[in-house]
Design a protein around this motif. Structure first.
Motif, mmCIF file in Angstrom:
data_model
loop_
_atom_site.group_PDB
_atom_site.id
_atom_site.type_symbol
_atom_site.label_atom_id
_atom_site.label_comp_id
_atom_site.label_asym_id
_atom_site.label_seq_id
_atom_site.Cartn_x
_atom_site.Cartn_y
_atom_site.Cartn_z
ATOM 1 N N ARG A 131 0.841 -1.203 0.000
ATOM 2 C CA ARG A 131 0.000 0.000 0.000
ATOM 3 C C ARG A 131 0.875 1.252 0.000
ATOM 4 N NH1 ARG A 131 -3.651 2.788 4.353
ATOM 5 N NH2 ARG A 131 -5.486 3.336 3.107
ATOM 6 N N TRP A 132 1.918 1.246 0.804
ATOM 7 C CA TRP A 132 2.851 2.382 0.840
ATOM 8 C C TRP A 132 3.562 2.523 -0.497
ATOM 9 C CZ3 TRP A 132 8.297 1.327 0.780
ATOM 10 C CH2 TRP A 132 9.106 2.465 0.861
ATOM 11 N N ASN A 139 2.682 1.545 -3.476
ATOM 12 C CA ASN A 139 1.798 1.839 -4.603
ATOM 13 C C ASN A 139 1.117 3.198 -4.512
ATOM 14 O OD1 ASN A 139 2.305 -0.688 -5.755
ATOM 15 N ND2 ASN A 139 0.619 -1.650 -4.643
ATOM 16 N N ARG A 140 1.311 3.898 -3.439
ATOM 17 C CA ARG A 140 0.612 5.174 -3.302
ATOM 18 C C ARG A 140 1.147 6.173 -4.318
ATOM 19 N NH1 ARG A 140 3.423 7.617 2.229
ATOM 20 N NH2 ARG A 140 5.255 8.479 1.179
ATOM 21 N N GLU A 141 0.292 7.097 -4.675
ATOM 22 C CA GLU A 141 0.684 8.144 -5.655
ATOM 23 C C GLU A 141 1.611 9.158 -4.985
ATOM 24 O OE1 GLU A 141 0.085 8.113 -8.808
ATOM 25 O OE2 GLU A 141 -1.064 6.252 -8.668
#
Length: 320
Positions: A315-316, A318-320
């Motif tokens: 999640r970290w 892949n964040r924008e």
């Protein structure tokens, strides 16, 4: 289970794990995850581990790194692995679960350990001063910061014992001059904790950045000299990891430090490749040795702990 059920599965766990799911995967309000975290010392794994502390000495299993008498017992040499029940391991476990230190501070744990705990390596060494092992000193630094002990000299020790390559090695005392993935990651985790809690020092920040660069130059996975995967443990994810390096554990450090780098791509792919079709990650290795009680699953079974850690790393990443 269906992938959509993974979060529900993770929420049906001990408070030591559940609060991290709430904070890191669900973006729950601080009031919610802090309330769950406050339960660690009162129920489940946290309460069970606290119950094994000797109220008079502050010790677990009567020893600093090993249980009392373990090294003198001839039978210990025949046992697989080592015990994980003594004080340093127990404190580290509680801290890494995110337990508030208040119950241990109320028990005057730091002062009791200063009085009663001595290192098996050399019983003249005071507990909070650490000893010669990088991984032991890393745990001691982090645990001392957590409990309010004076461990600032250990920060200087890490600055003085960094290898020329930029990392650390627990075998330095036996002549090693090459850094170790395992030792380096453990040192980095402790130095990051020092920086987070105290603001750090210029010298400590410098060696921390150099240690991170040591790992990044190797893509978190490979030998710099040959380009080969550094060891089978890199993508054999396990919980609890104790002192062992894995790509997942390294990525979780960089997540906490919030330092993204394109050289992490291969490690990230290792984490992605290990995800099962049901959305979980399996326990791939368990370190042998005596424990107070089992925390996670057997090898080959879906691990809630590894699944939570992998999901929050991705999640970290892949964040924008």
């Amino acid at each position: 289970m269906a992938p959509s059920d993974v979060i529900t599965w993770l929420l049906d766990t001990d408070p030591a794990l559940r609060w991290q799911v709430e904070r890191d995967l669900l973006d729950a309000s601080p009031e919610q995850w802090q309330a769950t975290r406050a339960r660690i010392s009162q129920e489940g794994y946290g309460a069970a581990l606290l119950a094994h502390q000797d109220p008079a000495t502050g010790l677990w299993a009567g020893g600093a790194f090993f249980p009392a008498g373990f090294l003198e017992d001839p039978a210990s040499k025949e046992l697989p692995g080592q015990p994980w029940t003594a004080t340093t391991w127990s404190l580290t476990t509680l801290r890494e679960w995110g337990m508030d230190a208040a119950p241990l501070i109320a028990r005057d744990t730091a002062a009791k350990l200063a009085e009663h705990a001595r290192w098996e390596f050399d019983d003249s060494l005071p507990y909070w001063g650490g000893e010669v092992d990088v991984c032991i000193n890393a745990m001691t630094l982090s645990n001392g910061l957590w409990l309010g002990a004076d461990v600032e000299p250990l920060v200087d020790w890490f600055c003085e014992h960094r290898m020329d390559e930029g990392g650390w090695n627990c075998e330095w005392e036996h002549g090693s001059r090459r850094a170790s993935f395992h030792s380096t990651l453990n040192a980095l985790r402790a130095l990051h904790e020092h920086e987070r809690l105290t603001g750090g020092t210029d010298a400590a920040r410098e060696v921390q950045r150099a240690g991170e660069e040591y790992l990044l130059q190797r893509n978190l996975t490979r030998r710099l000299s040959t380009g080969e995967i550094v060891g089978p443990w890199v993508d054999h994810f396990l919980y609890p990891p104790r002192h062992i390096y894995t790509a997942l554990r390294a990525l979780d450090h960089f997540r906490e430090a919030d330092r993204r780098d394109s050289r992490m791509q291969e490690a990230v792919q290792m984490v992605r490749d290990a995800q099962q079709t049901d959305g979980t990650w399996l326990q791939q290795h368990v370190l042998p040795g005596q424990v107070w009680f089992e925390i996670d699953v057997r090898v080959g079974e879906p691990s809630p702990w590894l699944t939570m850690q992998a999901l929050r790393v991705l999640r970290w990443w892949n964040r924008e």
